[in-house]
Design an enzyme around this catalytic site. Structure first.
Site, PDB file in Angstrom:
ATOM      1  N   PRO A   2       0.910  -1.033  -0.049  1.00  0.00           N
ATOM      2  CA  PRO A   2       0.027  -0.023  -0.093  1.00  0.00           C
ATOM      3  C   PRO A   2       0.792   1.003   0.129  1.00  0.00           C
ATOM      4  O   PRO A   2       2.021   1.349   0.458  1.00  0.00           O
ATOM      5  CB  PRO A   2      -0.858   0.026   1.228  1.00  0.00           C
ATOM      6  CG  PRO A   2      -0.162  -0.946   1.948  1.00  0.00           C
ATOM      7  CD  PRO A   2       0.881  -1.836   1.206  1.00  0.00           C
ATOM      8  N   LYS A  52       3.546   6.124   5.266  1.00  0.00           N
ATOM      9  CA  LYS A  52       3.361   4.812   5.183  1.00  0.00           C
ATOM     10  C   LYS A  52       3.284   4.016   6.558  1.00  0.00           C
ATOM     11  O   LYS A  52       2.952   3.171   6.633  1.00  0.00           O
ATOM     12  CB  LYS A  52       4.162   3.963   3.973  1.00  0.00           C
ATOM     13  CG  LYS A  52       3.926   4.205   2.630  1.00  0.00           C
ATOM     14  CD  LYS A  52       5.227   3.650   2.080  1.00  0.00           C
ATOM     15  CE  LYS A  52       5.217   4.372   0.503  1.00  0.00           C
ATOM     16  NZ  LYS A  52       6.374   3.905  -0.325  1.00  0.00           N
ATOM     17  N   ASN A 199       5.539   3.428  -5.394  1.00  0.00           N
ATOM     18  CA  ASN A 199       5.832   3.100  -7.074  1.00  0.00           C
ATOM     19  C   ASN A 199       5.021   3.676  -8.034  1.00  0.00           C
ATOM     20  O   ASN A 199       5.058   4.067  -8.901  1.00  0.00           O
ATOM     21  CB  ASN A 199       6.190   1.608  -7.218  1.00  0.00           C
ATOM     22  CG  ASN A 199       7.183   1.404  -8.382  1.00  0.00           C
ATOM     23  OD1 ASN A 199       7.813   2.626  -8.964  1.00  0.00           O
ATOM     24  ND2 ASN A 199       7.299   0.292  -8.833  1.00  0.00           N
TER      25      ASN A 199
END
Length: 303
Positions: A2, A52, A199
Site C-alpha cells: 500500500p 506509510k 511506486n
DNA sequence: TAACTATGCCAAG
DNA sequence: TTGGCCTAGTTAC
C-alpha cells in the site's frame, strides 16, 4: 504494497471503529504476544498516519506502530454498527488490494458471552487481532508491528519527510530535492524526502508532469518540484476518497464515462509497458529498473 | 505443486 | 548494489 493513501484510510477506519473503545488483543501467530498482552483491555484513543506508517494511541501512553511493508494487510469485520461507523465505507480489507463486502446481506454475526462480535477463527499468520464490541481487525504480513513510547513514535515521524496528506509544509521536500543530484524518480520514493509516495504515485506523477524520472533532482526547477508536490497531494487525496489509485484525467479514458467509479484506464504508465500511451498514442511506454524497483515511463511524453 | 510476483525497507558488503 | 524478510494471489508446468 500500500502507498500512503491506504494507510490514511486505515487510520480513519481504525479511529471510526475502535476510537474511544476498549479493545481486546491477541497474537494468534505468536510473534507479537508481549505487545498484544500489553494492549489487551486498554482504550484505543485514536489512530493516525504519517506517510506509510500507522500509529494508534493507547490510553496508557503506548503507541502501536505498524508498517505494512510489501505484503501487509488488515482484514475487518463487524456488525451493522461497525458498517455504520466507518466513514470510508467499511472496507473488509486494506492492504495490497482493497476489498469491500459483496452486496449480499450479511448474516447476523456470532457474539461471545459479553455480547461482543465474534470474529472467525484466525488464519495462523495473524500477527495481531484487535477486537472491540462491534468489530474486529486482523493484521497479517506487516514488516513492522511494535509498541513504542510517545517519544519513540515522534522519532519515527521525525525521520520521515513531510506528508502531503497531513497538509505538511513542503519546504523540507523542496529543499532536499533541490540540492541532490540523485534522479527525481528516486527522490520521490525516498520516504525521508516526502512521506507516502510509492511506486505507482511516483510513476504517474512524473508522467503527468512530463518529467523524465532519470533527470537529476537538482536540475528540476523549484516551481516544477512544487507542482509535483501538489499534484501528488491531489492524487493521494483522491486515492483516500476512492480507496484506489486513479491518475488518468477523464479525457484520457476513451469510451469510459467520466463518472465511472472503476475506470478501465486508471493509470498512464504503471504496468502499461507495451501498450500505447494514452496521451501520445505511441508504443513508447517502457519498464526499467531504478534502485531495485520497477520504473515505468513514456519515452515520448517524459523528457 | 512450484515458481513468480507485488503499491517496501533495511542491513550488509 | 544485493539479499533478506514479511504473505497470498496468480500463473506456469
Amino acid at each position: 504494497m500500500p502507498e500512503g493513501h491506504s494507510v490514511h484510510r486505515l487510520a480513519r477506519q481504525f479511529t471510526d471503529v475502535f476510537g474511544g473503545r476498549r479493545i481486546r488483543t491477541t497474537s494468534p501467530q505468536g510473534r507479537f504476544t508481549e505487545g498484544a498482552a500489553r494492549m489487551d483491555g486498554q482504550v484505543l484513543e485514536a489512530a493516525r498516519a504519517h506517510g506509510k506508517h500507522f500509529f494508534a494511541d493507547l490510553a496508557d501512553g503506548h503507541v502501536l506502530n505498524v508498517h505494512l511493508g510489501m505484503y501487509g494487510a488488515w482484514s475487518f469485520g463487524g456488525d451493522e454498527r461497525f458498517d455504520a461507523a466507518s466513514s470510508i465505507g467499511a472496507p473488509r480489507r486494506i492492504g495490497e488490494r482493497e476489498v469491500h463486502a459483496d452486496g449480499a446481506a450479511a448474516a447476523e454475526p456470532d457474539r461471545d458471552d459479553d455480547g461482543w462480535v465474534l470474529p472467525p477463527p484466525p488464519v495462523p499468520t495473524v500477527r495481531l487481532r484487535v477486537r472491540a464490541e462491534h468489530g474486529w481487525a486482523d493484521l497479517i504480513g506487516a514488516s513492522t508491528c511494535r509498541l513504542l513510547t510517545p517519544a519513540e513514535a515522534s522519532d519515527v515521524v521525525a525521520k520521515l519527510g513531510p506528508d502531503p496528506l497531513n497538509d505538511d509544509d513542503p519546504a523540507p521536500f523542496l529543499d532536499l530535492a533541490g540540492r541532490t543530484r540523485r534522479p527525481i524518480g528516486t527522490v520521490l520514493m525516498d520516504q525521508a524526502a516526502v512521506g507516502g509516495i510509492g511506486n505507482i504515485f511516483r510513476a504517474e506523477a512524473l508522467f503527468r508532469a512530463g518529467l523524465d524520472p532519470w533527470r537529476p533532482s537538482n536540475d528540476v526547477p523549484r516551481e516544477v518540484l512544487r507542482g509535483l508536490w501538489s499534484d501528488n497531494a491531489e492524487l493521494m487525496r483522491e486515492g483516500v476518497r476512492l480507496g484506489r489509485i486513479v491518475t488518468t484525467r477523464p479525457e484520457h479514458r476513451p469510451g469510459v464515462p467520466a463518472e465511472q467509479a472503476w475506470p478501465e484506464h486508471a493509470n498512464y504508465v504503471y504496468q502499461r509497458q507495451g501498450s500505447p500511451c494514452l496521451v501520445c498514442g505511441q508504443d513508447a511506454i517502457v519498464v526499467e529498473e531504478m534502485a531495485a524497483r520497477k520504473l515505468y515511463r513514456c519515452t515520448v511524453c517524459q523528457r
